[in-house]
Design an enzyme around this catalytic site. Structure first.
Site, PDB file in Angstrom:
ATOM      1  N   ASP A  48      13.079  -6.930  -2.167  1.00 24.93           N
ATOM      2  CA  ASP A  48      11.780  -6.803  -2.666  1.00 24.93           C
ATOM      3  C   ASP A  48      11.302  -5.233  -2.447  1.00 24.93           C
ATOM      4  O   ASP A  48      11.017  -4.989  -1.147  1.00 24.93           O
ATOM      5  CB  ASP A  48      10.703  -7.775  -1.978  1.00 24.93           C
ATOM      6  CG  ASP A  48       9.386  -7.454  -2.779  1.00 24.93           C
ATOM      7  OD1 ASP A  48       9.186  -8.085  -3.933  1.00 24.93           O
ATOM      8  OD2 ASP A  48       8.716  -6.966  -2.144  1.00 24.93           O
ATOM      9  N   TYR A  53       5.808   1.623  -1.934  1.00 22.66           N
ATOM     10  CA  TYR A  53       6.528   1.842  -0.781  1.00 22.66           C
ATOM     11  C   TYR A  53       7.399   2.967  -0.726  1.00 22.66           C
ATOM     12  O   TYR A  53       7.963   3.371   0.589  1.00 22.66           O
ATOM     13  CB  TYR A  53       7.474   0.508  -0.902  1.00 22.66           C
ATOM     14  CG  TYR A  53       7.067  -0.872  -0.932  1.00 22.66           C
ATOM     15  CD1 TYR A  53       5.718  -0.874  -0.482  1.00 22.66           C
ATOM     16  CD2 TYR A  53       7.762  -1.840  -0.960  1.00 22.66           C
ATOM     17  CE1 TYR A  53       5.152  -2.390  -0.717  1.00 22.66           C
ATOM     18  CE2 TYR A  53       7.479  -3.328  -1.112  1.00 22.66           C
ATOM     19  CZ  TYR A  53       5.980  -3.272  -0.959  1.00 22.66           C
ATOM     20  OH  TYR A  53       5.279  -4.681  -0.868  1.00 22.66           O
ATOM     21  N   LYS A  82       7.794  -3.116  -8.137  1.00 19.41           N
ATOM     22  CA  LYS A  82       6.506  -3.410  -8.454  1.00 19.41           C
ATOM     23  C   LYS A  82       5.686  -2.195  -9.141  1.00 19.41           C
ATOM     24  O   LYS A  82       6.010  -0.990  -8.502  1.00 19.41           O
ATOM     25  CB  LYS A  82       5.493  -3.943  -7.439  1.00 19.41           C
ATOM     26  CG  LYS A  82       6.121  -5.172  -6.625  1.00 19.41           C
ATOM     27  CD  LYS A  82       5.242  -5.594  -5.590  1.00 19.41           C
ATOM     28  CE  LYS A  82       6.055  -6.480  -4.728  1.00 19.41           C
ATOM     29  NZ  LYS A  82       6.887  -5.644  -3.910  1.00 19.41           N
ATOM     30  N   HIS A 114       1.690  -5.074  -9.424  1.00 26.33           N
ATOM     31  CA  HIS A 114       1.465  -5.148  -7.800  1.00 26.33           C
ATOM     32  C   HIS A 114      -0.092  -5.297  -7.397  1.00 26.33           C
ATOM     33  O   HIS A 114      -0.206  -6.118  -6.394  1.00 26.33           O
ATOM     34  CB  HIS A 114       1.603  -3.582  -7.124  1.00 26.33           C
ATOM     35  CG  HIS A 114       2.184  -3.747  -5.891  1.00 26.33           C
ATOM     36  ND1 HIS A 114       2.560  -2.844  -5.113  1.00 26.33           N
ATOM     37  CD2 HIS A 114       1.741  -4.713  -4.747  1.00 26.33           C
ATOM     38  CE1 HIS A 114       2.926  -3.220  -3.821  1.00 26.33           C
ATOM     39  NE2 HIS A 114       2.312  -4.163  -3.513  1.00 26.33           N
TER      40      HIS A 114
END
Length: 288
Positions: A48, A53, A82, A114
């Site tokens: 994930d 990120y 996302k 997200h």
């Protein structure tokens, strides 16, 4: 792990692993490589990530290098990413295609919006619902093209889920939210069950705070397992997929042990009784 006990069937017909490696705050290629290597060795088949990120490129590169080592092909792994809040709305196409490019993939197994809000807008801004709708329409187009095999959302409230279900052409396959014994999200789970949406957990350990909770520790002692394993097992025993994040190979391997034991009904009830609506992560309830 056997596929029959460790996956859940999405409304797209695809099987999604109940256990995935969360990669939030996992940065630098060598760290991503080490974590992915340990996860694949321990039986993980889901990973994930997210645009925010800033590790999509490293994850894609690590998987490309490591899948052959573990005798796997692209079809053997389930990759989630996302859409970042900065790309909510008219930039959704650009954002989603950028994730595909960063991951160096022909398709993403699951792609989520997200956050229900838009970066740069206050939570009460009336443009947020329109931006969400525009993002979803874009994801539907990419889903129709086969570039996003399944689409879903993250951090949506019950009201936002109901709004989406009323307007969408393709229903969301997954809702990913904070979920642990102190935040049981009963209404959200009920909405997901009503509409056939898979309810998926993140922050199962409450940012690490719950591993030292006295009740969790007592249940772990009863099970002869770690508190982290108990918190993850509490979710998957209810059919809720989890995404524990760690950069430590030993912990990654340990978290995969959640399919080797079960929690008694009475201890499950004790854990669920901890519910007090407490959030350790961001609160989406004020986003219009």
């Amino acid at each position: 792990m056997s596929s029959s006990t460790s996956s859940v069937r999405l409304n797209t017909g695809v099987q999604m692993p109940l256990l995935g490696l969360g990669t939030y705050k996992l940065v630098a290629f060598e760290n991503v490589y080490q974590a992915v290597d340990a996860a694949l060795a321990a039986g993980y088949r889901a990973f994930d990530s997210a645009a925010v990120y800033q590790n999509e490129a490293d994850l894609g590169k690590a998987l490309k290098q490591l899948m052959p080592k573990h005798g796997l092909t692209r079809e053997d792994v389930f990759i989630t990413s996302k859409l970042g809040p900065k790309d909510q709305g008219e930039r959704a196409m650009e954002g989603a295609l950028h994730s595909l490019s960063q991951l160096d993939l022909d398709y993403i197994d699951l792609y989520l919006i997200h956050w229900p809000g838009t970066q740069g807008l206050v939570v009460s801004d009336k443009r947020n619902p329109g931006n969400r709708a525009q993002s979803w329409a874009t994801l539907e187009k990419l889903h129709a093209q086969g570039k996003l095999k399944a689409i879903g959302v993250s951090n949506y409230t019950p009201a936002q889920m109901r709004d989406l279900m009323q307007s969408c052409k393709v229903p969301p396959a997954v809702l990913q939210v904070e979920y642990h014994p102190k935040l049981c999200q009963i209404e959200l789970r009920s909405v997901c069950e009503e509409f056939g949406v898979c309810f998926q957990a993140y922050s199962s350990l409450g940012k690490g705070v719950l591993i030292s909770d006295p009740v969790v520790m007592e249940v772990a002692k009863n099970c002869e397992r770690t508190t982290a394993q108990v918190l993850l097992r509490w979710a998957v025993q209810q059919g809720v997929p989890v995404l524990p994040k760690s950069s430590q190979p030993d912990r990654i391997k340990g978290n995969a042990g959640i399919f080797e034991f079960s929690i008694s009904d009475s201890d499950m009830d004790r854990l669920s009784a901890l519910d007090c609506g407490h959030r350790y992560c961001w609160d989406p309830t004020e986003v219009v």
